[in-house]
Enzyme design. Structure first.
Site, short mmCIF file in Angstrom:
data_model
loop_
_atom_site.label_atom_id
_atom_site.label_comp_id
_atom_site.label_asym_id
_atom_site.label_seq_id
_atom_site.Cartn_x
_atom_site.Cartn_y
_atom_site.Cartn_z
N ASN A 11 0.93 -1.19 0.02
CA ASN A 11 -0.09 -0.01 -0.01
C ASN A 11 1.03 1.18 0.04
O ASN A 11 1.41 1.50 1.18
CB ASN A 11 -0.78 -0.05 1.26
CG ASN A 11 -1.80 1.29 1.33
OD1 ASN A 11 -1.88 2.23 0.37
ND2 ASN A 11 -2.20 1.40 2.53
N LYS A 13 0.18 4.44 -0.23
CA LYS A 13 -0.61 5.27 0.33
C LYS A 13 -0.24 6.45 -0.62
O LYS A 13 -0.32 6.26 -1.77
CB LYS A 13 -0.08 5.64 1.73
CG LYS A 13 -0.28 4.40 2.76
CD LYS A 13 -0.04 4.57 4.03
CE LYS A 13 -0.24 3.22 4.72
NZ LYS A 13 -0.13 3.47 6.38
N HIS A 97 -9.49 0.89 4.77
CA HIS A 97 -8.30 1.14 5.53
C HIS A 97 -8.40 2.20 6.65
O HIS A 97 -9.37 3.13 6.69
CB HIS A 97 -7.37 1.77 4.61
CG HIS A 97 -5.80 1.94 5.16
ND1 HIS A 97 -5.55 2.96 5.79
CD2 HIS A 97 -4.62 0.95 5.21
CE1 HIS A 97 -4.24 2.60 6.66
NE2 HIS A 97 -3.81 1.46 5.73
N GLU A 99 -6.91 4.46 7.60
CA GLU A 99 -6.95 5.93 7.28
C GLU A 99 -7.95 6.61 6.65
O GLU A 99 -8.58 7.63 6.76
CB GLU A 99 -5.69 6.06 6.67
CG GLU A 99 -4.26 6.09 7.31
CD GLU A 99 -2.94 5.36 6.49
OE1 GLU A 99 -2.86 5.48 5.32
OE2 GLU A 99 -2.27 5.03 7.40
N GLU A 169 -5.16 -4.77 10.53
CA GLU A 169 -3.97 -3.82 10.77
C GLU A 169 -4.51 -3.12 11.98
O GLU A 169 -5.45 -2.40 12.12
CB GLU A 169 -4.17 -2.84 9.46
CG GLU A 169 -3.73 -3.60 8.20
CD GLU A 169 -3.06 -2.50 7.37
OE1 GLU A 169 -2.07 -2.54 6.78
OE2 GLU A 169 -3.81 -1.28 7.19
N GLY A 175 2.62 2.49 10.89
CA GLY A 175 3.58 3.68 10.49
C GLY A 175 4.35 4.07 11.79
O GLY A 175 4.65 5.33 11.87
N SER A 214 3.61 -1.83 10.17
CA SER A 214 5.15 -1.70 10.63
C SER A 214 5.87 -3.32 10.23
O SER A 214 6.73 -3.60 10.90
CB SER A 214 5.61 -1.40 11.93
OG SER A 214 4.95 -0.04 12.27
P1 13P Z 1 3.17 0.57 7.62
O1 13P Z 1 3.82 -0.59 7.21
O2 13P Z 1 3.92 1.77 7.09
O3 13P Z 1 2.98 0.53 9.19
O4 13P Z 1 1.78 0.60 7.10
C1 13P Z 1 0.62 -0.62 7.10
C2 13P Z 1 -0.84 -0.09 6.45
O5 13P Z 1 -1.10 0.81 6.76
C3 13P Z 1 -0.59 -0.91 5.14
O6 13P Z 1 -1.90 -0.60 4.89
#
Ligand code: 13P
Length: 252
Positions: A11, A13, A97, A99, A169, A175, A214
């Protein structure tokens, strides 16, 4: 137990210029031959989907969107539909997601609608679920994940889940560099599979449940080695070709 093919999805982002993304895709392509079993999926920002489609066409890797609108077309300024993603060769789309849920106000009901829109367009939804830190500390992890899962299962029926992917997640691990321990992740993955199994054992057995938060080359093997973890949904580490490929190999 079903022999589930692992999936490692990147992803990206909201990251990447054209030049950076082209270099990342070139790096990925070079290493695809080192990955044997895992299905590789790349989910760039919408505007970079055509580039991914061009670069990855004819390879073993698939690509997808990070979101979609529930309508097929029309006066929805700024939105992108499932049929449009399909038109650019997408096979997958990330749905719900954290976010999107927290920053863009997506409710459980909207997530269920998007899940359906994805399947109607012939896309495989990657349904994201996961608890925040305060929810975990309040022992609400299972309740939150159950609510997010049930919103789709109870609206669309368990059969709709047959051709989909779930990603667990934990929001506190996204992150932050704080990864769930393999046992913490496995416990929730087992819970998710059990909840699906209560409705349909076959759907539950075939479901790929990815861990996200992460994940990197250094911790991927231990996480994906857990019995109910079938791959990863990778944020930051998917932006570095060699790191992402190392995670894919760990999933082999
Ligand atoms: P990170 O791997 O940067 O923690 O993000 C995970 C994520 O949100 C994947 O959709």
């Amino acid at each position: 137990m079903a022999n589930r093919q692992p999936i490692v999805a990147g992803n990206w982002k909201m990251n990447g210029s054209q030049a950076e993304s082209a270099a990342l895709l070139t790096g990925l392509k070079k290493g695809l031959g080192t990955v044997n079993k895992a299905k590789i999926v790349v989910c760039p920002p919408f505007i970079l989907v055509p580039l991914a489609a061009k670069e990855l066409a004819g390879t073993t890797a698939a690509w997808g969107g990070q979101n979609l609108d529930t309508h097929k077309s029309g006066a929805f300024t700024g939105e992108v539909s499932g049929p449009m993603l399909k038109d650019f060769g997408c096979s997958y789309v990330i749905i719900g997601h954290s976010e999107r849920r927290t920053l863009f106000g997506e409710t459980d009901a909207m997530v269920a609608e998007k899940f359906k829109a994805a399947q109607d367009a012939g896309l495989i939804p990657i349904l994201c679920v996961g608890e925040t830190l305060s929810e975990r500390e309040a022992n609400q992890t299972e309740a939150v994940v159950a609510r997010q899962l049930d919103a789709v299962v109870n609206t669309l029926g368990i059969a709709a889940l047959a051709n989909s992917v779930v990603a667990y997640e934990p929001v506190w691990a996204i992150g932050t560099g704080k990864t769930a321990s393999p046992q913490q992740a496995q416990d929730v993955h087992r819970f998710i599979r059990g909840r699906l199994a209560a409705k349909d054992a076959k759907v539950a057995d075939g479901m790929r449940i990815l861990y996200g938060g992460s994940m990197k080359a250094a911790n991927a093997k231990e996480l994906i080695g857990q019995p109910d973890i079938d791959g990863g949904l990778i944020g930051g580490a998917s932006l570095v070709a060699d790191e992402f490929l190392a995670i894919c190999r760990a999933a082999d």
